[in-house]
Design an enzyme around this catalytic site. Structure first.
Site, PDB file in Angstrom:
ATOM      1  N   GLU A 439       1.088  -1.406  -0.010  1.00 39.90           N
ATOM      2  CA  GLU A 439      -0.108  -0.518   0.441  1.00 39.90           C
ATOM      3  C   GLU A 439       0.635   1.490   0.135  1.00 39.90           C
ATOM      4  OE1 GLU A 439      -3.564  -0.978  -0.640  1.00 39.90           O
ATOM      5  OE2 GLU A 439      -2.848   1.124  -0.960  1.00 39.90           O
TER       6      GLU A 439
HETATM    7  C1  LIG Z   1       2.513 -10.043   0.805  1.00 41.67           C
HETATM    8  C2  LIG Z   1       2.610  -8.505  -0.367  1.00 41.67           C
HETATM    9  C3  LIG Z   1       1.079  -8.093  -0.756  1.00 41.67           C
HETATM   10  C4  LIG Z   1       1.391  -7.396  -1.312  1.00 41.67           C
HETATM   11  N1  LIG Z   1      -0.428  -7.390  -2.207  1.00 41.67           N
HETATM   12  C5  LIG Z   1      -0.353  -6.382  -2.988  1.00 41.67           C
HETATM   13  C6  LIG Z   1      -2.054  -6.726  -3.138  1.00 41.67           C
HETATM   14  O1  LIG Z   1      -2.673  -6.815  -3.076  1.00 41.67           O
HETATM   15  N2  LIG Z   1      -1.750  -5.765  -4.582  1.00 41.67           N
HETATM   16  C7  LIG Z   1      -1.351  -5.000  -5.519  1.00 41.67           C
HETATM   17  O2  LIG Z   1      -1.089  -4.059  -6.581  1.00 41.67           O
HETATM   18  N3  LIG Z   1       0.042  -5.127  -4.626  1.00 41.67           N
HETATM   19  C8  LIG Z   1       0.174  -6.696  -3.931  1.00 41.67           C
HETATM   20  N4  LIG Z   1       1.702  -6.321  -3.606  1.00 41.67           N
HETATM   21  C9  LIG Z   1       3.119  -5.885  -3.902  1.00 41.67           C
HETATM   22  C10 LIG Z   1       2.602  -4.065  -2.810  1.00 41.67           C
HETATM   23  O3  LIG Z   1       2.353  -2.942  -3.145  1.00 41.67           O
HETATM   24  C11 LIG Z   1       4.493  -3.608  -3.623  1.00 41.67           C
HETATM   25  O4  LIG Z   1       5.220  -4.727  -3.061  1.00 41.67           O
HETATM   26  C12 LIG Z   1       5.097  -2.360  -3.036  1.00 41.67           C
HETATM   27  O5  LIG Z   1       4.172  -1.084  -3.099  1.00 41.67           O
HETATM   28  C13 LIG Z   1       6.806  -1.801  -3.179  1.00 41.67           C
HETATM   29  O6  LIG Z   1       6.509  -1.703  -4.943  1.00 41.67           O
HETATM   30  P1  LIG Z   1       7.950  -3.339  -4.826  1.00 41.67           P
HETATM   31  O7  LIG Z   1       7.889  -4.431  -4.456  1.00 41.67           O
HETATM   32  O8  LIG Z   1       8.150  -2.621  -6.409  1.00 41.67           O
HETATM   33  O9  LIG Z   1       9.044  -2.107  -4.441  1.00 41.67           O
HETATM   34  P2  LIG Z   1      10.224  -1.417  -5.260  1.00 41.67           P
HETATM   35  O10 LIG Z   1       8.793   0.050  -5.970  1.00 41.67           O
HETATM   36  O11 LIG Z   1      10.734  -1.782  -6.164  1.00 41.67           O
HETATM   37  O12 LIG Z   1      10.362  -0.153  -4.087  1.00 41.67           O
HETATM   38  C14 LIG Z   1      11.737  -0.881  -3.553  1.00 41.67           C
HETATM   39  C15 LIG Z   1      12.109   0.437  -3.248  1.00 41.67           C
HETATM   40  O13 LIG Z   1      12.530   1.047  -3.481  1.00 41.67           O
HETATM   41  C16 LIG Z   1      11.600   2.867  -2.494  1.00 41.67           C
HETATM   42  N5  LIG Z   1      11.601   3.556  -3.828  1.00 41.67           N
HETATM   43  C17 LIG Z   1      10.939   3.728  -4.951  1.00 41.67           C
HETATM   44  N6  LIG Z   1      10.531   4.607  -5.942  1.00 41.67           N
HETATM   45  C18 LIG Z   1      10.638   5.542  -4.522  1.00 41.67           C
HETATM   46  C19 LIG Z   1      10.458   6.370  -4.714  1.00 41.67           C
HETATM   47  N7  LIG Z   1       9.948   7.357  -5.911  1.00 41.67           N
HETATM   48  N8  LIG Z   1      11.220   7.166  -3.992  1.00 41.67           N
HETATM   49  C20 LIG Z   1      11.958   6.443  -2.654  1.00 41.67           C
HETATM   50  N9  LIG Z   1      11.812   5.443  -2.883  1.00 41.67           N
HETATM   51  C21 LIG Z   1      11.352   5.169  -3.521  1.00 41.67           C
HETATM   52  C22 LIG Z   1      10.886   1.893  -1.727  1.00 41.67           C
HETATM   53  O14 LIG Z   1      10.751   3.302  -0.775  1.00 41.67           O
HETATM   54  C23 LIG Z   1      12.236   1.017  -1.676  1.00 41.67           C
HETATM   55  O15 LIG Z   1      12.271   0.421  -0.409  1.00 41.67           O
HETATM   56  C24 LIG Z   1       2.021  -6.902  -1.985  1.00 41.67           C
HETATM   57  C25 LIG Z   1       3.122  -7.351  -1.942  1.00 41.67           C
HETATM   58  C26 LIG Z   1       3.279  -8.677  -0.965  1.00 41.67           C
HETATM   59  C27 LIG Z   1       5.392  -8.543  -0.391  1.00 41.67           C
END
Ligand SMILES: Cc1cc2nc3c(=O)[nH]c(=O)nc-3n(C[C@H](O)[C@H](O)[C@H](O)COP(=O)(O)OP(=O)(O)OC[C@H]3O[C@@H](n4cnc5c(N)ncnc54)[C@H](O)[C@@H]3O)c2cc1C
Length: 594
Positions: A439
């Site tokens: 989220e």
């Molecule tokens: C158990 C679980 C349940 C989930 N459930 C859902 C769901 O139901 N539906 C759904 O759609 N998604 C879901 N997700 C996905 C989740 O919302 C994402 O994992 C999350 O938004 C982060 O995206 P990412 O994993 O690609 O990390 P990334 O975006 O790759 O982020 C990696 C790191 O980089 C940082 N970062 C990235 N961009 C920026 C920025 N612009 N400024 C500063 N820092 C930044 C982040 O803060 C983080 O520390 C789920 C994930 C998990 C693990």
């Protein structure tokens, strides 16, 4: 054994927030403290009798992918059946949709209880709310008629499909394709990390999916929102849609909550129905996100509370050594000053987080009330809507980051047994971890706080909130010799100074500002939590003086807040220094050398 923290929740609702004021809104005319109490205690009973007993089993068994789809433990199916039969899904749903229409403030408090008892279970109904909100907000009458009644009753469940392998925090990178097919669309592509993307709790699953209609512009503006049911109704009856879970993630916590890789359109395309207007999908998601982010913030409160209860119990039962002020040997470890410090840290932080989260929910209720327009006109930055929107990223980021620290501290209270699974506190630590990630990660919340909430009004909403909090604490300080009020006032002053410094940085050196966005968010959480804690402590003192209420609870509140002021609020001073000076050191650093 989890016990719903009914006393503190009721104290916050009835005294700290005066939630009964909501009865002056026509849609909440029936709301009263008594109504709140009866719903909270019923939720507490459900949590204690049904949800908590299967929390550890869910962790051990987890969800499984079989040839016919995903299954969750049988006990979860029974619990969900009872959840629906008892009408719990209706709680926060507006009356015009057939729900009970209780204020978000109360629904949020109930969510804390369920989540504290069983976070993996709670995620499923929580996602249903998002789907209901989207359809209510922008769904056509036909879509609403087809999907809302059974989502509202809990007969069907909902999901949110945003994430793709290359598109996590950055939704502009979404690639899922939607191809027009008469009045509907066919969807093709993969979504990952979809919570409860498949399961056997309900007959049908209503997926809300972000996708790009062929020919749409690149970036955020080209993304649309679709409803894609797992099973859809055709002239000849029910048919399976072209969507399935192709694998489940193996993960750190919330094992009973299936995290699915979803394949859309492996055959002839998954039939999807456009929600609202084309290309406005991200906008709609953002409207729903406010509630979802508040809920995840509350998951932080809930995990903190669970950790607190586990640590408190252990502190009472485990005996080791001799404490300076106890003659017992071996003594219950909560007599040791350091253990007492850890328990007070847990208790004071959880109570501050709870007050802050429920305060944000109350602002949201006020923002959508009968006289919301009058409030909006009331003064620069002072409207309940602006305040609610300002607070959401703070509640989400602060409470979930704290939950992680607190769960770790609760493990520490357990000593070696904290690292061993059988105490259950290790599960709390593992389950809590995700709350600061999904989220929108903490970094994303902090970007929202700076880039949208502070920038759009040059801090007006934040200053209006700080003004009000400072006025209240000054009045408390003038009325009573309250050391905690003075410390909390200083924390607010640090927040104000940091806000001003940050607004200048945002204009002159934005990269530096973003480098301290998370420390700033945490500072806001510390200071605002401190303000509400002092309010709670004063109210406790007044009630005690009048001889009202539960004396032990009220005295505990006072000693907890005294500790909070003495050991937790001083962090605000350090965070202010970080915000004012720290960004330059980050920006000067060369990522290549990391
Ligand atoms: C158990 C679980 C349940 C989930 N459930 C859902 C769901 O139901 N539906 C759904 O759609 N998604 C879901 N997700 C996905 C989740 O919302 C994402 O994992 C999350 O938004 C982060 O995206 P990412 O994993 O690609 O990390 P990334 O975006 O790759 O982020 C990696 C790191 O980089 C940082 N970062 C990235 N961009 C920026 C920025 N612009 N400024 C500063 N820092 C930044 C982040 O803060 C983080 O520390 C789920 C994930 C998990 C693990």
């Amino acid at each position: 054994v989890y016990q719903a923290p009914l006393k503190d929740i009721r104290f916050v609702l009835e005294h700290v927030l005066g939630a009964r004021q909501l009865a002056s809104q026509s849609r909440f005319a029936e709301y009263s403290d008594d109504l709140g109490e009866s719903i909270l205690s019923a939720a507490g009973t459900f949590a204690g009798e049904v949800l908590d007993p299967i929390n550890s089993l869910g962790d051990r068994q987890g969800a499984r992918l079989t040839a016919t789809g995903v299954t969750v433990p049988a006990e979860f199916r029974d619990a969900y059946r009872r959840f629906v039969a008892d009408g719990w899904p209706l709680l926060g749903v507006p009356a015009e949709l057939g729900g009970q229409g209780v204020p978000l403030t109360l629904a949020t408090a109930v969510e804390e209880i369920w989540c504290g008892a069983n976070m993996a279970f709670m995620l499923c109904p929580m996602l249903g709310h998002g789907a209901i909100e989207a359809l209510q907000l922008v769904g056509s009458p036909a879509l609403r008629a087809e999907f809302l009644p059974r989502l509202v009753s809990g007969e069907w469940t909902g999901t949110m499909n945003l994430t793709e392998p290359q598109a996590g925090s950055d939704l502009a990178l979404i690639r899922m394709r939607a191809v027009p097919d008469g009045a509907r669309h066919r969807l093709y592509g993969q979504k990952i990390f979809i919570t409860y993307g498949d399961h056997d709790l309900a007959d049908n699953i209503v997926h809300l999916v972000l996708a790009r209609i062929d020919g749409a512009p690149a970036g955020l503006r080209g993304i649309s929102l679709f409803v894609v049911p797992k099973r859809r109704h055709e002239a000849g009856g029910w048919v399976d849609n072209d969507v399935r879970c192709v694998s489940l993630e193996h993960k750190l916590g919330i094992h009973a909550s299936p995290t699915c890789v979803m394949a859309y359109g492996e055959r002839d395309g998954a039939v999807g129905y456009l929600v609202g207007e084309a290309h406005h999908g991200v906008e709609y998601m953002f409207i729903m996100m406010n509630r979802a982010r508040l809920t995840v913030g509350v998951q932080g409160v809930a995990m903190g509370e669970r950790a607190l209860q586990q640590a408190t119990r252990w502190g009472r039962e485990r005996r080791q050594g001799r404490a300076p002020d106890s003659s017992e040997e071996p003594t219950a470890i909560h007599h040791h000053p350091d253990v007492r410090r850890m328990l007070l840290t847990l208790k004071s932080e959880v109570e501050a987080m709870r007050a802050l989260a429920l305060y944000a929910a109350l602002q949201s209720d006020l923002a959508h009330g009968d006289n919301a327009d009058a409030r909006a006109a009331a003064g620069a930055g002072g409207s309940a809507l602006q305040r609610a929107e300002l607070l959401i990223p703070i509640v989400k980021g602060f409470c979930t980051e704290r939950a992680n620290e607190l769960a770790s501290l609760a493990v520490q209270v357990h000593g070696g047994m904290g690292f061993i699974e059988e105490t259950g506190v290790a599960q709390t630590l593992r389950d809590a971890r995700i709350s600061a990630i999904y989220e929108g990660t903490t970094g994303i919340q902090a970007n929202d706080l700076l880039g949208r909430k502070l920038s759009r009004d040059q801090g007006a909403a934040m200053y209006a909130l700080l003004d009000e909090a400072e006025r209240e604490l000054s009045a408390i300080g003038a009325r009573a010799d309250d050391g905690a009020a003075a410390v909390a006032l200083a924390a607010l002053a640090h927040s104000r100074a940091a806000t001003t410094a940050l607004l200048v940085q945002l204009r002159d050196a934005p990269a530096q500002a973003y480098a301290v966005a998370v420390p700033y968010l945490m500072l806001c959480g510390v200071a605002l939590g401190g303000w509400l804690s002092v309010r709670a402590s004063r109210l406790a003192a007044e009630l005690l003086a009048r001889g009202g209420g539960d004396a032990d609870f009220l005295r505990a509140k006072q000693q907890t807040v005294a500790f909070h002021a003495a050991q937790r609020l001083p962090e605000a001073a350090a965070l202010r220094v970080v915000v004012e000076q720290g960004g330059a050191a980050v920006i000067a650093a060369d990522p290549a050398l990391l």
